[in-house]
Design an enzyme around this catalytic site. Structure first.
Site, PDB file in Angstrom:
ATOM      1  N   HIS A  82      13.748 -12.850 -11.802  1.00  0.00           N
ATOM      2  CA  HIS A  82      13.050 -11.832 -10.801  1.00  0.00           C
ATOM      3  C   HIS A  82      11.818 -12.267 -10.480  1.00  0.00           C
ATOM      4  O   HIS A  82      11.318 -12.361  -9.342  1.00  0.00           O
ATOM      5  CB  HIS A  82      12.896 -10.494 -11.481  1.00  0.00           C
ATOM      6  N   TYR A 119      -5.106 -16.328  27.257  1.00  0.00           N
ATOM      7  CA  TYR A 119      -5.287 -17.019  25.938  1.00  0.00           C
ATOM      8  C   TYR A 119      -5.721 -15.909  24.645  1.00  0.00           C
ATOM      9  O   TYR A 119      -6.287 -14.901  24.897  1.00  0.00           O
ATOM     10  CB  TYR A 119      -6.299 -17.935  26.009  1.00  0.00           C
ATOM     11  N   CYS A 123     -11.348 -12.730  21.559  1.00  0.00           N
ATOM     12  CA  CYS A 123     -11.746 -13.628  20.687  1.00  0.00           C
ATOM     13  C   CYS A 123     -12.198 -12.753  19.236  1.00  0.00           C
ATOM     14  O   CYS A 123     -12.741 -13.280  18.614  1.00  0.00           O
ATOM     15  CB  CYS A 123     -12.923 -14.566  21.144  1.00  0.00           C
ATOM     16  N   ARG A 167     -20.799 -19.013  23.304  1.00  0.00           N
ATOM     17  CA  ARG A 167     -21.515 -17.565  23.531  1.00  0.00           C
ATOM     18  C   ARG A 167     -22.976 -17.600  23.224  1.00  0.00           C
ATOM     19  O   ARG A 167     -23.692 -18.178  22.198  1.00  0.00           O
ATOM     20  CB  ARG A 167     -20.985 -16.511  22.398  1.00  0.00           C
ATOM     21  N   LYS A 173      23.906  -5.704   2.170  1.00  0.00           N
ATOM     22  CA  LYS A 173      25.003  -6.250   1.091  1.00  0.00           C
ATOM     23  C   LYS A 173      26.273  -5.637   1.558  1.00  0.00           C
ATOM     24  O   LYS A 173      27.162  -6.474   1.433  1.00  0.00           O
ATOM     25  CB  LYS A 173      24.353  -5.700  -0.213  1.00  0.00           C
ATOM     26  N   MET A 198      15.843  -1.279  -5.832  1.00  0.00           N
ATOM     27  CA  MET A 198      16.419  -0.153  -5.968  1.00  0.00           C
ATOM     28  C   MET A 198      17.484  -0.382  -7.154  1.00  0.00           C
ATOM     29  O   MET A 198      17.523  -1.213  -7.790  1.00  0.00           O
ATOM     30  CB  MET A 198      17.336   0.183  -4.705  1.00  0.00           C
ATOM     31  N   SER A 251     -13.714 -12.398  27.997  1.00  0.00           N
ATOM     32  CA  SER A 251     -13.234 -12.518  26.489  1.00  0.00           C
ATOM     33  C   SER A 251     -13.107 -11.083  25.843  1.00  0.00           C
ATOM     34  O   SER A 251     -14.431 -10.755  25.853  1.00  0.00           O
ATOM     35  CB  SER A 251     -13.776 -13.588  25.879  1.00  0.00           C
ATOM     36  N   ARG A 282      23.040 -12.916   1.178  1.00  0.00           N
ATOM     37  CA  ARG A 282      22.285 -12.308   2.083  1.00  0.00           C
ATOM     38  C   ARG A 282      21.461 -13.632   2.649  1.00  0.00           C
ATOM     39  O   ARG A 282      21.430 -14.687   2.006  1.00  0.00           O
ATOM     40  CB  ARG A 282      21.346 -11.425   1.429  1.00  0.00           C
ATOM     41  N   GLY A 296      15.798  -6.186  -5.923  1.00  0.00           N
ATOM     42  CA  GLY A 296      15.470  -5.507  -7.302  1.00  0.00           C
ATOM     43  C   GLY A 296      14.716  -4.173  -7.137  1.00  0.00           C
ATOM     44  O   GLY A 296      14.244  -3.698  -8.000  1.00  0.00           O
ATOM     45  N   GLY A 330     -13.878  -9.093  22.885  1.00  0.00           N
ATOM     46  CA  GLY A 330     -14.813  -9.016  21.498  1.00  0.00           C
ATOM     47  C   GLY A 330     -14.175  -7.842  21.095  1.00  0.00           C
ATOM     48  O   GLY A 330     -14.905  -6.779  20.966  1.00  0.00           O
ATOM     49  N   THR A 331     -12.950  -7.746  20.611  1.00  0.00           N
ATOM     50  CA  THR A 331     -12.272  -6.662  20.025  1.00  0.00           C
ATOM     51  C   THR A 331     -12.965  -6.159  18.712  1.00  0.00           C
ATOM     52  O   THR A 331     -12.554  -5.062  18.276  1.00  0.00           O
ATOM     53  CB  THR A 331     -10.747  -6.993  19.643  1.00  0.00           C
ATOM     54  N   ASN A 332     -13.627  -7.032  17.998  1.00  0.00           N
ATOM     55  CA  ASN A 332     -14.513  -6.441  16.848  1.00  0.00           C
ATOM     56  C   ASN A 332     -15.450  -5.183  17.385  1.00  0.00           C
ATOM     57  O   ASN A 332     -15.375  -4.118  16.740  1.00  0.00           O
ATOM     58  CB  ASN A 332     -15.094  -7.229  16.067  1.00  0.00           C
ATOM     59  N   ASP A 333     -16.288  -5.523  18.290  1.00  0.00           N
ATOM     60  CA  ASP A 333     -17.140  -4.462  18.783  1.00  0.00           C
ATOM     61  C   ASP A 333     -16.583  -3.580  19.552  1.00  0.00           C
ATOM     62  O   ASP A 333     -17.007  -2.431  19.537  1.00  0.00           O
ATOM     63  CB  ASP A 333     -18.379  -5.539  19.722  1.00  0.00           C
ATOM     64  N   ARG A 345      26.263  -0.181  -6.230  1.00  0.00           N
ATOM     65  CA  ARG A 345      25.202  -1.031  -5.999  1.00  0.00           C
ATOM     66  C   ARG A 345      24.497  -0.525  -4.808  1.00  0.00           C
ATOM     67  O   ARG A 345      24.995  -0.083  -3.720  1.00  0.00           O
ATOM     68  CB  ARG A 345      25.471  -2.363  -5.742  1.00  0.00           C
TER      69      ARG A 345
HETATM   70  C1  PEP Z   1     -16.198  -9.171  18.555  1.00  0.00           C
HETATM   71  O1  PEP Z   1     -16.954  -8.333  18.893  1.00  0.00           O
HETATM   72  O2  PEP Z   1     -14.970  -9.202  18.786  1.00  0.00           O
HETATM   73  C2  PEP Z   1     -16.682 -10.841  18.757  1.00  0.00           C
HETATM   74  C3  PEP Z   1     -15.944 -11.826  18.756  1.00  0.00           C
HETATM   75  O3  PEP Z   1     -18.046 -11.062  18.308  1.00  0.00           O
HETATM   76  P1  PEP Z   1     -18.801 -10.768  16.777  1.00  0.00           P
HETATM   77  O4  PEP Z   1     -17.523 -10.566  15.935  1.00  0.00           O
HETATM   78  O5  PEP Z   1     -19.642 -11.961  16.719  1.00  0.00           O
HETATM   79  O6  PEP Z   1     -19.569  -9.473  16.971  1.00  0.00           O
HETATM   80 MG    MG Z   2     -18.982  -9.013  19.176  1.00  0.00          MG
END
Ligand code: PEP
Ligand code: MG
Length: 907
Positions: free
Chosen positions: A454, A883, A863, A616, A23, A103, A795, A338, A101, A797-800, A92
Site C-alpha cells: 500500500h 503565449y 505572466c 517590465r 475494475k 474503498m 500581458s 487497471r 485502497g 498580470g493575473t496576480n493583480d 469488491r
Molecule cells: C501579476 O500581477 O500577475 C504580475 C505578474 O505581477 P506581480 O506578480 O509582479 O505583481
Molecule cells: Mg502585478
C-alpha cells in the site's frame, strides 16, 4: 421499468467505466478476450446511487443479484450456502476512477457455521478453512458492521502471544479456529447481534457496505486531493466474483504485477508474489513478497503463463497495466487489471517507448502524461559525495529523495505537515486509513511490505519518495521509536530517505537538482510541435534565465526589474535614489544604477539570445526597498543607548588620563548614523500608504518620477545596442505595469522613442524593441481597445487582476477566509492558483477581443502565476492568447499543458 442493474462479466461493456467502474469494466473485457478470470458479475454504480443513504440495497437490485448468483453457481458448479459444496464470493468496490485502497472489499463471503464444514471437507485443509473464516469475520465485521479493526487485532495478538509465535503464518488450524470464535464473540459484543448466518443477508449487507464506502472519509479525502469530480466518477460499482484461493497450499500463490517497471518505465516483467497467501497479504504488506523473477525458478510453467498474460494485457490495452492474479492449485487466474499507477519518470518513458514500438500515436503519448505530474521530474535527488553510510536499507519503492522529521503516526504527520514542518511518515506498514499522513509527509518509510505494498503504490501515485520493507528497523508506534542495527530513531529526529535506492540516512542530506531524461526531451519536443501557445518564462536573473532555457522556455515573458535591485551591491544605491531630496541628487543615484542595470540586461540578453526578453519597468512601491518604520525606530533607540555608553567610556578614559584606543567607537560617527536613520524614517513615514497594493506603484511611479523609468529604458536600449555590437541577436520588449489608461502608455512610449532615437544615433544601429502593456487592472480590460492603439502586446498580470476582480488582497484572503470559502464550496478553487474563468476569465476575454479590434496583430499573453497552471493554460488557449509565461521550473509543465490544450480543443 428500471434500468438493468447487474451485468455478468460475459455481457458488460468493457469501455463503460462510468457504469461498471474501472475494475468491473476490465473484468468484463478480460473475460471477453479470453483471459482466465473467475466468473462473476458487476452491480452498476447507478444501482448504488439509487440506494443513496438507505440502509440496504433496493429489493429490485437484489432480485437481479439473486438470479446472477444462480448463474454463477452453475458456472462454477458450487452452491451459495451449500453445507457440502459451498460457493464463496468476494464483494469488491471499483469506481470509474481508480482509488486504490480507498474503498472497501469483503472476501470469502458465504461462510457460516453450516458452510464451513463443507469447505473443510472439500479442501481437506483445516488450517486453510479456519483462516478463510477468520479473515471473513474480520473483514465483514469491520466493513459491514463497523466493528473497530483494533478489537480484532487485539484478539489476534493475544492468540499469537499464547501460541508463542510472531507471525500469523505460525498459527495452526486450532489457533485459527479459536480466533474465529473470538472474532464472532467480538462482533456479538460490539453489535449486540449474532454474526449473520444467512448467506444472502451477508451478501446484501456487504453490497450495501461497499456502495457506502464511496462516501467514507478516506474516499472523500482522496477525491478531494486528486480533484475527482462527479463527472469523472459518480459512485462505485460492486463486483461479485467467485473466490479463488492462493492460500490452499504450496501450489498456490498470489501476486501483483506491472506490465512494465512502474519506477523506471523499463519494458520488463515487474511484480511480486507470495506462495500460499491471499492477495491482501501482498497489498497490505503483511509479508514481504518475492520478486516475480524468482517464480521463473520456483514455478517455471506458471511463470511462462504469467508472461503470456502480461503480453496479452499490453497488446490489448496498449497501456501499462497493473494486474493482480492468483494461482489456485496450479491454475492461473487474473483477478483484475487497471492502468498502471506509475511515477512520472515511468509514465514519460513508457509513453515515448510505446510510440517507438508503434503501439500508440504521439498525440496519445502526449495526452497520457498529466502535465502536473512532470513536476515530480523536477525533484532533486541525493548528493552522495562525502555522505555517511546509510543507517537502514529497504526497497526502493517510489523514487525521489526526501528529508524530514520522523513521525510515527498519520495524525501527527498531518498536524506537523500542515504547520509547515517537513516530516517522514515512519510506519511498520501503512493502511488506507493513513492517507492523510501521506498528503502531509515528504516521504514514507515502512519496515514491512514490498514494492507493491500500500505504502509503495500510494506514494508512487503521489510522486512522493518511499522506502518500503526496511526490515532491519524495528518500529514501535507506542514508544515512538525505530531501532535498527546500531541506530535508534526518535520521533522528531531528521532522516533522509532515498526512494530510488532504498537507503535511509541520518540527518538532512544535500540534494542535487534533477536532470531531463532523453524521453522527456522527446515528449516535450512533440508537445512544442502541436501546441498553439508559446511558453515563456518569468525570470529576473541570468541564472534563472539559464535554467529557463534548459527547461525549454522560448523566451522571457516577465523580467521583474525590481528584483534586480535587491542584491546587496544595488540596494544602497536604490535607497540613495529614494532618499534623494532634489532632482539632481536622484539623478546622481540613477546614474550609478544605470551601468549596473545595463550589465544585468546584457547578461540576460546573452543567455536568452536569440529569444525575446520582456522587461517590465519598475512596479512595486518605493518603500519596499526601505526598512520598516518599526525596524528603524528600534535601530535608532539602540543607537541612542550605544551613544550614551560610548560617551561614558570616553569620560572614564579622560578621568583616568588614559588616551582612547585608536579603534574606539566615536560618538560623532554614531550621531551621524542616527541622523541618517532618522532621515530614512521620515522618508518611510512619507511614503507609507494605507493600501500599498493599490497605491503609488507601477506606471504611477514612472509618471511621478520619470527619471527612474528613463534610466531603465536607457539601460535596456543601451544593453541591446552593445549586444548587437558584439554580434548577439536580441529582441527586447518593454512592458509597463499597472496601466489604467492609454495616456499613461503614450507618456512612457514617448520617452522610449526619444531615448531610442538618441541611442541609435550614438551607437549607429537600428534597434527593434516592442512596447507593451500589462493588463492587471479592471480599467485596463475595459479600455483594452484604446490601450491596443499604443501597445504592440498585452500581458495579463493575473496576480493583480485577480485581486482587482475580487477586491481581495491576496495575503488577507489566503490567511483569513479563502480556505473556508473553498472548503464550503462558495468558490471552487483558490482564484490565486486556479484562474477564475467565470469572473476574471470574462474580463480577459473581453480585453482580448477589444484589443484585437483596434490592433488585429496584437500579441497577447499571461505572466501571472496562472501561466504555469494546466487548467488555466487551457483557458488561455481557448481565448486565443499567443503565449503563457511562468516560473522556470514550471516551463515543462506548461509546454505539455499547451499541447494538451490544442489536442483537446481539436477533439
Ligand atoms: C501579476 O500581477 O500577475 C504580475 C505578474 O505581477 P506581480 O506578480 O509582479 O505583481
Ligand atoms: Mg502585478
Amino acid at each position: 421499468m428500471h434500468p438493468k442493474y447487474v451485468y455478468a462479466f460475459e455481457e458488460g461493456d468493457g469501455k463503460n467505466t462510468q457504469l461498471l467502474g474501472g475494475k468491473g469494466a476490465n473484468l468484463c473485457e478480460m473475460t471477453q478476450i479470453g483471459l482466465n478470470v473467475p466468473p462473476g458479475f458487476v452491480i452498476t454504480a447507478a444501482a448504488g446511487r439509487t440506494s443513496g443513504d438507505t440502509p440496504s440495497v433496493p429489493s429490485g437490485v437484489m432480485t437481479e443479484v439473486r438470479s446472477h448468483m444462480h448463474r454463477l453457481e452453475q458456472k462454477v458448479g458450487k452452491a451459495f450456502g451449500s453445507p457440502t459444496n459451498p460457493l464463496l464470493v468476494s464483494v469488491r468496490s471499483g469506481a470509474a476512477m481508480s482509488m486504490p485502497g480507498m474503498m472497501d472489499t469483503i472476501l470469502n463471503l458465504g461462510l457460516n457455521h453450516a458452510t464451513l464444514p463443507g469447505l473443510l471437507q472439500q479442501t481437506k485443509n483445516e488450517r486453510f478453512g479456519y483462516d478463510a473464516y477468520r479473515r471473513f469475520i474480520h473483514l465483514f465485521g469491520k466493513v459491514a458492521l463497523g466493528v473497530p479493526d483494533a478489537l480484532f487485532d487485539e484478539q489476534c495478538e493475544a492468540i499469537k502471544r499464547d501460541a508463542g509465535v510472531k507471525a500469523d503464518a505460525g498459527l495452526r488450524a486450532s489457533h485459527l479456529r479459536d480466533l474465529s470464535a473470538r472474532f464472532l464473540h467480538v462482533v456479538q459484543q460490539q453489535t449486540g447481534q449474532p454474526f449473520p448466518e444467512d448467506v444472502y443477508e451477508q451478501l446484501a449487507m456487504a453490497i450495501t457496505a461497499v456502495f457506502r464506502s464511496w462516501t467514507g472519509t478516506r474516499a472523500v479525502a482522496y477525491r478531494r486531493e486528486f480533484h475527482i469530480t462527479p463527472t469523472m466518477a459518480n459512485g462505485t460499482a460492486v463486483n461479485v466474483v467467485a473466490m479463488v484461493f492462493g492460500n490452499m497450499g504450496d501450489d498456490c500463490a498470489t501476486g501483483v504485477g506491472f506490465t512494465r517497471n512502474p519506477g523506471t518505465g523499463a519494458n520488463e516483467m515487474y511484480g511480486e508474489y507470495l506462495v500460499n497467501a491471499q492477495g491482501e497479504d501482498v497489498v497490505a504488506g503483511l509479508r514481504t513478497p518475492k520478486p516475480v523473477q524468482e517464480m521463473q525458478r520456483e514455478m517455471p510453467e506458471l511463470y511462462r503463463q504469467l508472461v503470456a498474460l502480461r503480453n496479452t494485457l499490453e497488446a490489448h490495452y496498449h497501456e501499462v497495466q497493473e494486474y493482480e492474479y492468483t494461482i489456485e492449485q496450479g491454475t492461473l487466474y487474473c483477478l483484475q487489471t487497471r492502468t498502471g499507477k506509475m511515477n512520472a519518470v515511468a509514465r514519460v518513458r513508457t509513453a515515448v517507448e510505446m510510440v517507438h514500438e508503434g503501439l500508440i500515436s504521439k498525440e496519445q503519448a502526449l495526452l497520457r502524461v498529466n502535465p502536473s505530474e512532470l513536476e515530480q521530474l523536477l525533484h532533486p535527488c541525493l548528493d552522495l559525495q562525502g555522505a555517511h553510510p546509510p543507517v537502514a536499507q529497504g526497497l526502493p519503492a517510489s523514487p525521489g529523495a526526501a528529508s524530514g522529521q520522523c513521525v510515527f503516526d498519520a495524525d501527527r504527520a498531518e498536524i506537523l505537515g500542515r504547520s509547515g514542518v517537513k516530516v517522514i511518515l515512519v510506519r511498520e506498514e501503512t493502511k488506507p486509513e493513513d492517507i492523510h499522513g501521506f498528503f502531509a509527509a515528504q516521504g514514507i518509510l515502512t519496515s514491512r511490505g514490498g514494492k507493491t505494498s500500500h505504502a509503495a503504490v500510494v506514494a508512487r501515485g503521489m510522486g512522493k519518495a518511499c522506502v518500503a520493507g526496511a526490515e532491519g528497523l524495528h518500529i514501535e508506534t507506542k514508544t515512538r521509536l525505530a531501532t535498527g542495527d546500531g541506530v535508534t530513531l526518535h520521533e522528531g529526529d531528521v532522516i533522509t530517505i532515498d526512494g530510488s535506492t532504498g537507503h535511509v540516512y541520518l540527518g538532512e542530506m544535500p540534494m542535487i537538482p534533477p536532470h531531463f531524461s532523453d524521453e522527456l526531451q522527446t515528449l516535450l519536443t512533440w508537445a512544442d510541435d502541436v501546441a498553439g501557445l508559446e511558453v515563456l518564462a518569468n525570470a529576473d536573473t541570468p541564472e534563472a534565465a539559464t535554467q529557463a532555457v534548459q527547461y525549454g522556455a522560448m523566451g522571457i515573458g516577465l523580467c521583474r526589474t525590481e528584483r534586480m535591485f535587491n542584491a546587496s551591491d544595488r540596494l544602497p544605491l536604490m535607497v540613495e535614489m529614494i532618499l534623494a531630496s532634489t532632482t539632481e541628487e536622484r539623478q546622481q543615484a540613477l546614474d550609478k544604477l544605470l551601468p549596473i542595470q545595463r550589465d544585468d540586461f546584457m547578461q540576460m540578453f546573452r543567455v536568452m539570445s536569440p529569444r525575446p526578453v520582456t522587461v517590465r519597468l519598475l512596479d512595486p512601491p518605493m518603500h519596499e526597498f526601505l526598512p520598516s518604520a518599526q525596524q528603524l525606530l528600534d535601530d535608532i533607540a539602540a543607537l541612542h543607548e550605544y551613544r550614551v555608553a560610548v560617551k561614558g567610556q570616553t569620560t572614564a578614559f579622560q578621568a583616568l588620563g588614559v588616551s582612547l584606543p585608536d579603534d574606539a567607537p566615536c560618538e560623532e560617527l554614531i550621531t551621524s548614523v542616527i541622523a541618517k536613520k532618522q532621515q530614512m524614517l521620515r522618508k518611510v513615514q512619507e511614503l507609507s500608504e494605507v493600501n500599498p497594493m493599490l497605491g503609488h506603484r507601477g506606471v504611477r511611479l514612472g509618471i511621478t518620477y520619470p527619471a527612474i523609468y528613463e534610466m531603465q529604458i536607457r539601460a535596456i536600449l543601451e544593453a541591446t545596442a552593445r549586444c548587437l555590437q558584439d554580434g548577439i541577436q536580441v529582441w527586447p520588449e518593454i512592458m509597463v505595469p499597472q496601466v489604467i489608461t492609454a495616456r499613461e502608455l503614450v507618456r512612457v512610449k514617448q520617452s522610449v522613442e526619444a531615448l531610442q532615437q538618441h541611442i541609435e544615433t550614438q551607437y549607429r544601429r537600428k534597434l527593434v524593441c516592442k512596447f507593451g502593456s500589462m493588463i492587471e487592472t479592471v480599467r485596463a480590460c475595459l479600455q483594452a481597445d484604446t490601450l491596443a492603439e499604443v501597445a504592440e502586446f498585452f500581458s495579463f498580470g493575473t496576480n493583480d487582476l485577480t485581486q482587482a476582480t475580487f477586491s481581495f488582497s491576496r495575503e488577507d484572503a489566503e490567511s483569513k477566509f479563502l480556505p473556508l470559502y473553498t472548503a464550503s464550496q462558495l468558490l471552487p478553487d483558490n482564484p490565486f492558483e486556479v484562474l477564475d474563468v467565470e469572473g476574471m476569465g470574462t474580463l480577459m476575454q473581453m480585453a482580448v477581443a477589444k484589443g484585437r479590434q483596434t490592433n488585429p496583430l496584437l500579441k497577447v499573453g499571461i505572466c501571472g502565476e496562472h501561466g504555469g497552471h494546466p487548467a488555466s493554460i487551457r483557458f488561455c488557449s481557448q481565448i486565443g492568447l499567443n503565449y503563457v509565461s511562468c516560473s522556470a521550473p514550471r516551463v515543462p509543465v506548461a509546454r505539455l499543458a499547451a499541447a494538451h490544450a490544442t489536442l483537446l480543443e481539436s477533439r
